[in-house]
Design an enzyme around this catalytic site. Structure first.
Site, PDB file in Angstrom:
ATOM      1  N   HIS B  72       0.620  -1.144  -0.012  1.00  0.00           N
ATOM      2  CA  HIS B  72       0.080   0.107  -0.117  1.00  0.00           C
ATOM      3  C   HIS B  72       0.932   1.250   0.037  1.00  0.00           C
ATOM      4  CE1 HIS B  72      -1.961   3.078   2.334  1.00  0.00           C
ATOM      5  NE2 HIS B  72      -2.882   3.037   1.479  1.00  0.00           N
ATOM      6  N   GLU B  75       2.012   1.986  -3.240  1.00  0.00           N
ATOM      7  CA  GLU B  75       0.849   2.546  -4.197  1.00  0.00           C
ATOM      8  C   GLU B  75       0.964   4.034  -3.980  1.00  0.00           C
ATOM      9  OE1 GLU B  75      -3.336   1.869  -2.700  1.00  0.00           O
ATOM     10  OE2 GLU B  75      -3.519   3.851  -3.372  1.00  0.00           O
ATOM     11  N   HIS B  76       1.054   4.686  -2.736  1.00  0.00           N
ATOM     12  CA  HIS B  76       1.154   6.049  -2.482  1.00  0.00           C
ATOM     13  C   HIS B  76       2.198   6.492  -3.247  1.00  0.00           C
ATOM     14  CE1 HIS B  76      -1.718   7.157   0.807  1.00  0.00           C
ATOM     15  NE2 HIS B  76      -2.149   5.960   0.587  1.00  0.00           N
ATOM     16  N   GLU B 152      -3.371   7.952   7.627  1.00  0.00           N
ATOM     17  CA  GLU B 152      -4.509   7.119   7.014  1.00  0.00           C
ATOM     18  C   GLU B 152      -4.724   6.265   8.106  1.00  0.00           C
ATOM     19  OE1 GLU B 152      -3.581   5.695   3.269  1.00  0.00           O
ATOM     20  OE2 GLU B 152      -5.524   4.443   2.950  1.00  0.00           O
TER      21      GLU B 152
END
Lengths: 437, 456
Positions: B72, B75-76, B152
């Site tokens: 993840h 992904e950022h 997040e």
């Protein structure tokens, strides 16, 4: 590769694709209800949106939450069907109905297959015209609403919004959540629900959007069948209200590693001559995505939040400029400073030419992509009518945005954005937030 | 909100009864580039727009031990600079073209997409191909973005009693398989994720022969093929692509219980989860029967749970059953019961099992079975309205190891399920299952809220 991308960007200014071919038919049913239709026979179903203007703002002061509870009961039994029989009938037709109440609107959405549309319409008519409001159903749904309120009372984002509205709107219905309060919901009677039904669902305050496999004539007949037995006229709506909230910070103590900040002040009406300039301004301030000032400064440059945004609330009775973010308790004070600084900078200096062009390119380019399905189109059509927009709005909308100048945005920024009036409700255990912040 | 992993999406998929098969609006075409990149084209010419997606067959369950959250995090970072584009320029160019871009990560996949005017497809492929291989990691940006993913995590999990509870019960369900790791990552490991970790993960997995290109919308297969060959074709395949080594689950021989107490809990509830088979390539029948089972037990207002527990007995505020049939490795079948005030969680747990026993004893209500079957059939019609949704489903299915013929045959498989199949699948599932039972409770006194005005 740099050169090629730059060339593509330069070519953009005149290269947007034509708008999707959206042809809206204005339909007036034999019974006099107006509707907008986008006919498309490629898939054998129709999406319908019935929006009754008024919403929970019609609640009597002593019956807050009545419209919301009433709306939740529409699918809990109608005509000769109890809740189970109604649900079985709907599932058996593979029709989907949604019943929602917000501050300004009770909205009914429906998807119906062409092959059994008449039967699905019969069922929806029963829900709207002949709801039973059985005592056991009232108690069951009341329990669900009370449980939702209990959840909301422990949800920092909802606490922030509720606190903000409570402080801003005094005795006006907007001060209370559409679901009501635990006390008001507990006290609602069946008579309150019947009164809410009588007030909320009337033929003079409904707008209809339709898209899909239906002709104008068929739609007119369908509307009259579904709505024809509702009362013709509604009671008056409450008047507009101005936020009485002064600038500053309110902290609501809540045990959590993060604080939620909900912020804003009074806004601008959609029919204001400067609305489109404000629309562009907000895109630059905290609109969609990464390029906004708030995302760049609070998230990308400093890593103070996962997401932050602002929006123009077009609530019928009190427009506002609002925003929200979450930050760790030790970071939220710094994030608030950054938001205030951006508010002040835009109010004083407006936006740059590059920001104006980028915002316009995005806003005009993404617009045609929204019309991408029957359900979405039906909602857009209902929403446009609820805002009193003309039927040619879709065709002209991009030209209104193109016409916005740098001076327009600067003027609106100075008028609309007021750092001194900006109020933050912070729910959490923020560190280092002190008077004068 | 931007760049969220696909947790919510997975839940959404689990809730949707609609089968996800070929869109009848347009044809589905597939081909393979010479470098091993799979391409799927879903035609829908109703609006001049496309959805362009690149899916990588790698997700949180493929992360190196100790680096939870790296899939993840990468992904950022994919939205930062490449050798030829500045940081954030990818997003800027998509927006400048009137489009929208985002990405998502799950246990089995990482996906990137843009929705944009159809005549901008080439530019999207050019930029997506660029960042497939040419990403440039900047130490300062890596540090700032790590702070963003920690925020997040704080927003979506640490600030949410339900989020933390879900994380804990999932970790208890998978004894050995990395499906027990949260996609977002464990905080203590996220804090240590480094530029080198991201670089290594990128170098290992982001190659055309580990990617699937899906284009849905106003295009023809020939156009897509030509553009894909131009932009993705020149990227060489990796010969070092590792197999997806997933440790297998041992037999579950013990029931496990998770009790999580949090002052922020409004409505206490109980969950029961057990491992369940998934759609296997060439063999989707068991999964199809379980889709019916979840619907009949707890899928809607006329399901057994809703009918008995919510309406007749008034013991539940909400009770439901879930099953996600699309997964590379075993999935779970789960049940939840949010009791009305006054009914304890122990009683709510017993209620769920009482309903399971009732179902096994009473069997199938033919009328209910027919309603579900008809809704599956109608789902074929409704889904044609949502081409982007069809594209999303294809991506999840293909990265779960299913073939196009499995995907196209799924609805037929669902429609051929019989009541006997459902009963047989139910007996196999509930025949002495090892379960994870979770209780989410709140302390006797909740938090007191208190308003404090600070400054004006």
């Amino acid at each position: 590769m740099i050169a090629r991308i730059a060339a593509t960007l330069a070519a953009l200014c005149f290269a947007f694709p034509a708008l999707a071919t959206i042809e809206i038919e204005e339909v007036t049913s034999p019974g006099g209800v107006e509707a907008w239709l986008v006919e498309d026979h490629s898939i054998p179903f129709v999406a319908l949106e019935f929006w009754f203007l008024g919403g929970s703002a019609l609640d009597a002061p002593e019956a807050r939450g009545a419209t919301y509870l009433m709306t939740g009961l529409l699918e809990e039994g109608a005509a000769d069907m109890d809740a189970q029989a109604f649900a079985a009938a709907r599932e058996g037709l593979a029709a989907s109905f949604s019943f929602d109440a917000s501050r300004d609107v009770v909205s009914i959405g429906a998807r119906m297959l062409t092959q059994n549309r008449d039967a699905a319409a019969d069922l929806l008519r029963a829900a709207l015209v002949e709801p039973r409001f059985d005592p056991d159903a009232i108690e069951r749904v009341r329990g669900q609403v009370l449980s939702l309120l209990e959840r909301n009372a422990r949800d920092p984002g909802t606490i922030a919004r509720t606190t903000f509205n409570d402080m801003a709107y005094g005795d006006h219905p907007y001060a209370t959540p559409q679901e009501g309060t635990p006390e008001s919901v507990a006290a609602l009677t069946r008579d309150d629900i019947l009164a809410a039904h009588r007030a909320a669902l009337t033929r003079d305050r409904v707008v209809v959007g339709a898209a899909g496999d239906i002709t104008a004539a068929e739609l007119g007949a369908l509307i009259d069948h579904i709505l024809g037995d509702l009362p013709a006229e509604a009671p008056p709506r409450p008047g507009p209200v101005t936020s009485g909230l002064a600038g500053g910070v309110t902290v609501v103590d809540f045990p959590s590693p993060q604080s939620v900040a909900y912020f804003g002040h009074a806004g601008i009406d959609r029919d204001d001559p400067d609305f489109f300039a404000a629309f562009v301004l907000n895109e630059v301030l905290g609109g969609s995505g990464f390029q906004s000032r708030l995302m760049q400064e609070v998230r990308v440059a400093r890593g103070l939040t996962y997401g932050i945004g602002s929006f123009l609330s077009l609530a019928d009775l009190s427009p506002a400029v609002l925003g929200q973010f979450s930050s760790s308790n030790e970071l939220v004070a710094e994030a608030i400073d950054v938001v205030r600084a951006q508010w002040a900078d835009l109010a004083q200096n407006g936006i740059t030419e590059a920001e104006l062009e980028a915002a316009k390119r995005y806003m005009t380019g993404e617009y045609p992509l929204r019309f991408d399905g029957n359900g979405t189109i039906a909602s857009i059509l209902a929403s446009m009518q609820s805002d009193d927009m003309p039927v040619d709005y879709i065709t002209n909308r991009n030209s209104y945005i193109e016409a916005v100048t740098l001076d327009d945005v600067r003027r609106v920024a100075a008028r609309l954005l007021d750092p001194a009036a900006l109020h933050f409700v912070v729910v959490g255990q923020p560190q280092g937030l002190s008077p004068g912040n | 909100m931007l760049h969220r992993p696909a947790l919510a999406l997975r839940l959404a998929l689990a809730l949707i009864l609609t089968p996800l098969a070929a869109s009848a609006t347009g044809d589905v075409t597939d081909f393979m580039l010479d470098n091993g990149m799979q391409v799927v084209v879903i035609e829908d010419h109703r609006a001049p727009a496309v959805t362009h997606m690149v899916w990588y067959r790698v997700g949180a369950a493929d992360e190196p031990p100790g680096q939870s959250g790296i899939a993840h995090f990468l992904e950022h970072l994919m939205f930062k600079a490449t050798e030829t584009m500045g940081s954030g320029e990818f997003t800027e160019l998509v927006k400048a073209n009137g489009g929208f871009t985002n990405a998502f990560t799950s246990w089995d996949y990482t996906g990137y997409f843009q929705r944009i005017a159809a005549d901008r497809l080439g530019l999207m492929m050019q930029m997506e191909a660029d960042r497939m291989r040419n990403l440039r990691f900047d130490p300062v940006e890596v540090a700032t973005e790590r702070s963003v993913i920690l925020e997040e995590r704080a927003e979506r999990f640490d600030s949410s009693a339900g989020g933390l509870f879900t994380e804990q019960t999932r970790a208890a369900l998978f004894l050995n398989h990395p499906y027990g790791i949260p996609v977002i990552g464990w905080r203590h490991e996220m804090e240590e994720l480094s530029l080198e970790d991201a670089q290594a993960f990128y170098d290992t997995w982001y190659h055309p022969n580990n990617a699937i290109l899906i284009v849905a919308g106003d295009v023809t297969p020939d156009e897509v093929l030509a553009l894909a060959q131009e932009h993705y074709g020149p990227i060489p395949a990796s010969d070092g692509l590792p197999p997806r080594l997933r440790p297998l689950e041992p037999p579950h021989i013990a029931d496990r219980r998770v009790v999580y107490e949090d002052a922020r809990v409004a409505n206490p509830y109980v969950t029961v989860q057990m491992l369940a088979p998934v759609r296997e390539p060439g063999d989707q029948a068991e999964a199809a029967a379980l889709v019916y089972l979840a619907e009949m037990l707890g899928g809607g207002q006329t399901s057994l749970f809703a009918r008995r527990l919510q309406i007749e007995e008034e013991r539940a505020l909400y009770a439901a059953a879930f099953y996600d049939p699309t997964s590379l490795d075993p999935s779970s079948f789960s049940m939840v019961n949010v009791p009305v005030p006054g009914v304890s969680l122990d009683e709510a747990e017993a209620d769920l099992w009482r309903m399971v026993d009732t179902f096994l004893a009473e069997g199938i209500d033919p009328a209910q079975f027919e309603r579900i079957r008809f809704r599956i059939e109608a789902g074929e019609i409704y889904e044609q309205d949502d081409t982007a949704g069809v594209a999303q489903a294809y991506g999840a299915e293909l990265t779960s190891g299913l073939t196009l013929s499995d995907i196209e045959g799924w609805t037929e498989t669902l429609l051929s399920v019989t009541p006997d199949d459902v009963m047989a699948a139910a007996r196999r599932l509930f025949d002495d299952p090892s379960t994870v039972t979770g209780h989410l409770i709140r302390p006797v006194t909740g938090p007191d809220s208190q308003n404090v005005e600070i400054g004006q």
